[in-house]
Design a protein around this motif. Structure first.
Motif, PDB file in Angstrom:
ATOM      1  N   PHE A 174       0.667  -1.264   0.069  1.00  0.00           N
ATOM      2  CA  PHE A 174       0.036   0.240   0.006  1.00  0.00           C
ATOM      3  C   PHE A 174       1.174   1.320  -0.030  1.00  0.00           C
ATOM      4  O   PHE A 174       0.632   2.251  -0.896  1.00  0.00           O
ATOM      5  CB  PHE A 174      -0.953  -0.115   1.333  1.00  0.00           C
ATOM      6  CG  PHE A 174      -1.651   1.429   1.383  1.00  0.00           C
ATOM      7  CD1 PHE A 174      -2.839   1.489   0.598  1.00  0.00           C
ATOM      8  CD2 PHE A 174      -1.338   2.150   2.598  1.00  0.00           C
ATOM      9  CE1 PHE A 174      -3.251   2.845   0.703  1.00  0.00           C
ATOM     10  CE2 PHE A 174      -1.988   3.253   2.644  1.00  0.00           C
ATOM     11  CZ  PHE A 174      -3.008   3.526   1.833  1.00  0.00           C
ATOM     12  N   LEU A 175       1.828   1.395   0.931  1.00  0.00           N
ATOM     13  CA  LEU A 175       2.855   2.468   0.824  1.00  0.00           C
ATOM     14  C   LEU A 175       3.534   2.672  -0.349  1.00  0.00           C
ATOM     15  O   LEU A 175       3.909   3.751  -0.691  1.00  0.00           O
ATOM     16  CB  LEU A 175       3.524   2.251   2.063  1.00  0.00           C
ATOM     17  CG  LEU A 175       3.017   2.457   3.461  1.00  0.00           C
ATOM     18  CD1 LEU A 175       3.845   2.333   4.661  1.00  0.00           C
ATOM     19  CD2 LEU A 175       2.333   3.790   3.509  1.00  0.00           C
ATOM     20  N   ALA A 176       3.881   1.371  -0.874  1.00  0.00           N
ATOM     21  CA  ALA A 176       4.784   1.642  -2.379  1.00  0.00           C
ATOM     22  C   ALA A 176       3.810   2.178  -3.277  1.00  0.00           C
ATOM     23  O   ALA A 176       4.423   3.010  -4.146  1.00  0.00           O
ATOM     24  CB  ALA A 176       5.343   0.287  -2.590  1.00  0.00           C
ATOM     25  N   LEU A 177       2.561   1.776  -3.339  1.00  0.00           N
ATOM     26  CA  LEU A 177       1.618   2.274  -4.366  1.00  0.00           C
ATOM     27  C   LEU A 177       1.459   3.800  -4.077  1.00  0.00           C
ATOM     28  O   LEU A 177       1.283   4.688  -5.060  1.00  0.00           O
ATOM     29  CB  LEU A 177       0.511   1.559  -4.521  1.00  0.00           C
ATOM     30  CG  LEU A 177       0.717   0.135  -4.996  1.00  0.00           C
ATOM     31  CD1 LEU A 177      -0.717  -0.544  -4.937  1.00  0.00           C
ATOM     32  CD2 LEU A 177       1.110   0.080  -6.505  1.00  0.00           C
ATOM     33  N   LEU A 178       1.315   3.947  -2.918  1.00  0.00           N
ATOM     34  CA  LEU A 178       0.970   5.337  -2.300  1.00  0.00           C
ATOM     35  C   LEU A 178       2.169   6.522  -2.872  1.00  0.00           C
ATOM     36  O   LEU A 178       1.844   7.611  -3.021  1.00  0.00           O
ATOM     37  CB  LEU A 178       0.707   5.445  -0.760  1.00  0.00           C
ATOM     38  CG  LEU A 178       0.307   6.738  -0.341  1.00  0.00           C
ATOM     39  CD1 LEU A 178      -1.158   6.794  -0.823  1.00  0.00           C
ATOM     40  CD2 LEU A 178       0.155   6.678   1.002  1.00  0.00           C
ATOM     41  N   ARG A 179       3.067   6.071  -2.627  1.00  0.00           N
ATOM     42  CA  ARG A 179       4.812   6.823  -2.945  1.00  0.00           C
ATOM     43  C   ARG A 179       4.482   6.915  -4.406  1.00  0.00           C
ATOM     44  O   ARG A 179       5.171   8.259  -4.905  1.00  0.00           O
ATOM     45  CB  ARG A 179       5.971   5.984  -2.706  1.00  0.00           C
ATOM     46  CG  ARG A 179       6.051   6.035  -0.925  1.00  0.00           C
ATOM     47  CD  ARG A 179       7.493   5.059  -0.817  1.00  0.00           C
ATOM     48  NE  ARG A 179       8.580   5.407  -1.289  1.00  0.00           N
ATOM     49  CZ  ARG A 179       9.370   6.222  -0.744  1.00  0.00           C
ATOM     50  NH1 ARG A 179       9.242   6.768   0.506  1.00  0.00           N
ATOM     51  NH2 ARG A 179      10.574   6.448  -1.273  1.00  0.00           N
ATOM     52  N   ARG A 180       3.984   6.115  -5.163  1.00  0.00           N
ATOM     53  CA  ARG A 180       4.271   6.166  -6.714  1.00  0.00           C
ATOM     54  C   ARG A 180       2.903   7.118  -7.191  1.00  0.00           C
ATOM     55  O   ARG A 180       2.886   7.281  -8.458  1.00  0.00           O
ATOM     56  CB  ARG A 180       4.456   4.992  -7.305  1.00  0.00           C
ATOM     57  CG  ARG A 180       5.718   4.259  -7.117  1.00  0.00           C
ATOM     58  CD  ARG A 180       5.782   3.143  -7.940  1.00  0.00           C
ATOM     59  NE  ARG A 180       6.964   2.085  -7.693  1.00  0.00           N
ATOM     60  CZ  ARG A 180       7.452   1.391  -6.526  1.00  0.00           C
ATOM     61  NH1 ARG A 180       6.419   1.158  -5.683  1.00  0.00           N
ATOM     62  NH2 ARG A 180       8.499   0.965  -6.672  1.00  0.00           N
ATOM     63  N   SER A 181       1.964   7.490  -6.536  1.00  0.00           N
ATOM     64  CA  SER A 181       0.852   7.855  -7.035  1.00  0.00           C
ATOM     65  C   SER A 181       0.851   9.583  -6.776  1.00  0.00           C
ATOM     66  O   SER A 181       2.070  10.040  -6.119  1.00  0.00           O
ATOM     67  CB  SER A 181      -0.339   7.601  -5.892  1.00  0.00           C
ATOM     68  OG  SER A 181      -0.072   8.168  -4.501  1.00  0.00           O
ATOM     69  N   PRO A 182       0.070  10.176  -7.351  1.00  0.00           N
ATOM     70  CA  PRO A 182       0.132  11.767  -7.366  1.00  0.00           C
ATOM     71  C   PRO A 182       0.122  12.131  -6.045  1.00  0.00           C
ATOM     72  O   PRO A 182       0.917  13.229  -5.697  1.00  0.00           O
ATOM     73  CB  PRO A 182      -0.949  12.370  -8.162  1.00  0.00           C
ATOM     74  CG  PRO A 182      -1.192  11.063  -9.228  1.00  0.00           C
ATOM     75  CD  PRO A 182      -1.116   9.853  -8.593  1.00  0.00           C
ATOM     76  N   PHE A 183      -0.628  11.415  -5.135  1.00  0.00           N
ATOM     77  CA  PHE A 183      -0.650  12.049  -3.785  1.00  0.00           C
ATOM     78  C   PHE A 183       0.827  11.811  -3.012  1.00  0.00           C
ATOM     79  O   PHE A 183       1.124  12.747  -2.365  1.00  0.00           O
ATOM     80  CB  PHE A 183      -1.566  11.079  -2.934  1.00  0.00           C
ATOM     81  CG  PHE A 183      -1.796  11.245  -1.434  1.00  0.00           C
ATOM     82  CD1 PHE A 183      -2.488  12.301  -1.004  1.00  0.00           C
ATOM     83  CD2 PHE A 183      -1.092  10.599  -0.521  1.00  0.00           C
ATOM     84  CE1 PHE A 183      -2.684  12.738   0.421  1.00  0.00           C
ATOM     85  CE2 PHE A 183      -1.022  10.929   0.825  1.00  0.00           C
ATOM     86  CZ  PHE A 183      -1.745  11.839   1.257  1.00  0.00           C
ATOM     87  N   GLY A 184       1.413  10.817  -3.453  1.00  0.00           N
ATOM     88  CA  GLY A 184       2.920  10.778  -3.003  1.00  0.00           C
ATOM     89  C   GLY A 184       3.795  11.657  -3.559  1.00  0.00           C
ATOM     90  O   GLY A 184       4.602  12.070  -2.838  1.00  0.00           O
ATOM     91  N   ALA A 185       3.447  11.860  -4.660  1.00  0.00           N
ATOM     92  CA  ALA A 185       4.443  13.227  -5.439  1.00  0.00           C
ATOM     93  C   ALA A 185       4.211  14.602  -4.517  1.00  0.00           C
ATOM     94  O   ALA A 185       5.188  15.007  -4.448  1.00  0.00           O
ATOM     95  CB  ALA A 185       4.321  13.119  -6.833  1.00  0.00           C
ATOM     96  N   ALA A 186       3.026  14.744  -4.474  1.00  0.00           N
ATOM     97  CA  ALA A 186       2.742  15.853  -3.639  1.00  0.00           C
ATOM     98  C   ALA A 186       3.247  16.100  -2.451  1.00  0.00           C
ATOM     99  O   ALA A 186       3.748  16.954  -1.682  1.00  0.00           O
ATOM    100  CB  ALA A 186       1.075  15.901  -3.455  1.00  0.00           C
ATOM    101  N   LEU A 187       3.156  14.950  -1.683  1.00  0.00           N
ATOM    102  CA  LEU A 187       3.861  14.783  -0.163  1.00  0.00           C
ATOM    103  C   LEU A 187       5.435  15.179  -0.300  1.00  0.00           C
ATOM    104  O   LEU A 187       5.960  15.676   0.464  1.00  0.00           O
ATOM    105  CB  LEU A 187       3.481  13.342   0.538  1.00  0.00           C
ATOM    106  CG  LEU A 187       2.459  13.038   1.026  1.00  0.00           C
ATOM    107  CD1 LEU A 187       1.771  11.712   1.542  1.00  0.00           C
ATOM    108  CD2 LEU A 187       1.560  14.289   1.910  1.00  0.00           C
TER     109      LEU A 187
END
Length: 358
Positions: A174-187
């Protein structure tokens, strides 16, 4: 490709380790996996959004206490409702406290999160809600019953081992996908330069609040599993020492990667077990905090990028020691123009009106 294969190889190794036959080592592996989930939840804040929290243990303890308080003493509770209840309780507390804490920055954010964590600690420590300072027992692990059919029994040691392993794998994925998502890029942008993100039109507050709630929810999952592991919950799970411990895991492993959080967890838990061993240190094992502190100081001083950055650090040192490395660097450096070689560099000044900016 190697970065993708390493987590899979680690999961397969952990799955094979369940057949080691030693209750002590399998219990130690379960403890490491639970704390790895805890460290990953904080890594989302520290390494993902640049939010250093010293109150993350509050969500870990809330998840553990909800599991113990809502479980009846005479029978097993239903996993299908007990686990969501623990996650939602921590998420609700994170939403309420994060909405206020994220109005601050830097050291003020650290102190506010610490204050909210201590509030939760004293609620369970000074009242009879969770048995006070004595804690509370969990007598039965929850069951997942589907019309009377049990797909798995968490009361079995090996089944519980694989359940924790599955939770760790899902958290990592879940966290790996989150990091690659636009949300992760914003973070990541917020961590690097929040002012620039605001200038680009991003409202950073909702992103930080969402990350705060997600991290708290994952921390409560770790606390829930910890309660199921030991069958006993105390207010010390919410203490600031627990928050400092998991923050140290993230720093020791390296704040820039998910693997760093897991490596830091493995290293710190194994160091604790090593220095507490009376078979190795005898009576000196009672003073295990001293050698543990010295070891942590040495690791942080020698590994500024954490354990995850050790391969890159070794490659840099090896490249610096290669013969001709200094010569190649000198050749690659720009050479001054022959016409200007003898001139002294002019002092820098601001352009006057009418002159072009260089």
């Amino acid at each position: 490709m190697l970065n993708r294969l390493l987590p899979i190889a680690a999961l397969l190794a952990l799955a094979a380790f369940s057949w080691s036959g030693s209750d002590y080592y399998t219990g130690l592996a379960i403890k490491i996996m639970i704390y790895a989930i805890f460290a990953l939840s904080l890594q989302l804040l520290v390494g993902g959004a640049g939010l250093v929290s010293l109150g993350h243990a509050a969500f870990f303890g809330i998840g553990a206490y909800v599991a113990a308080l809502l479980s009846p003493e005479s029978e097993a509770a239903g996993l299908w409702w007990l686990l969501p209840a623990a996650l939602l309780a921590a998420a609700a507390y994170a939403l309420a406290t994060g909405a206020l804490a994220l109005r601050t920055r830097g050291v003020y954010f650290i102190m506010v999160t610490l204050a909210f964590s201590q509030m939760a600690y004293y609620v369970f420590h000074d009242t009879k809600i969770g048995g006070g300072s004595d804690g509370i027992y969990l007598y039965f692990r929850p069951e997942l019953s589907l019309g009377g059919w049990l797909p798995f029994d968490l009361g079995d040691a090996r089944t519980f081992y694989f359940f924790v392993l599955a939770c760790l794998a899902l958290t990592w994925g879940f966290l790996a996908l989150l990091r690659r998502s636009p949300f992760g890029a914003a973070l990541a942008g917020i961590r690097i330069n929040e002012q620039r993100m605001r200038a680009a039109g991003y409202s950073t507050y909702p992103y930080k609040l969402a990350a705060y709630v997600i991290g708290a929810t994952l921390a409560s999952l770790a606390g829930f599993l910890f309660a199921l592991k030991d069958g006993f919950v105390t207010p010390e799970l919410l203490a600031w020492e627990q928050s400092g411990l998991v923050l140290l895991m993230v720093i020791l492993g390296g704040m820039g990667s998910l693997g760093g959080a897991v490596l830091g967890t493995v290293a710190l838990v194994l160091l604790q077990e090593l220095f507490q061993s009376q078979e190795i240190f005898g009576e000196y094992a009672r003073h295990w905090h001293l050698p543990l502190g010295i070891a942590i100081i040495a690791l942080v001083a020698l590994l500024p990028n954490g354990l995850a950055g050790l391969p890159a650090q070794l490659r840099q040192r090896r490249a610096a020691r290669l013969p001709g490395a200094g010569v190649d660097a000198a050749r690659a450096a720009p050479k001054p123009d022959a016409a200007h070689a003898g001139r002294q560099p002019a002092s820098a000044r601001l352009p006057i009106q009418g002159e072009p900016h260089v």
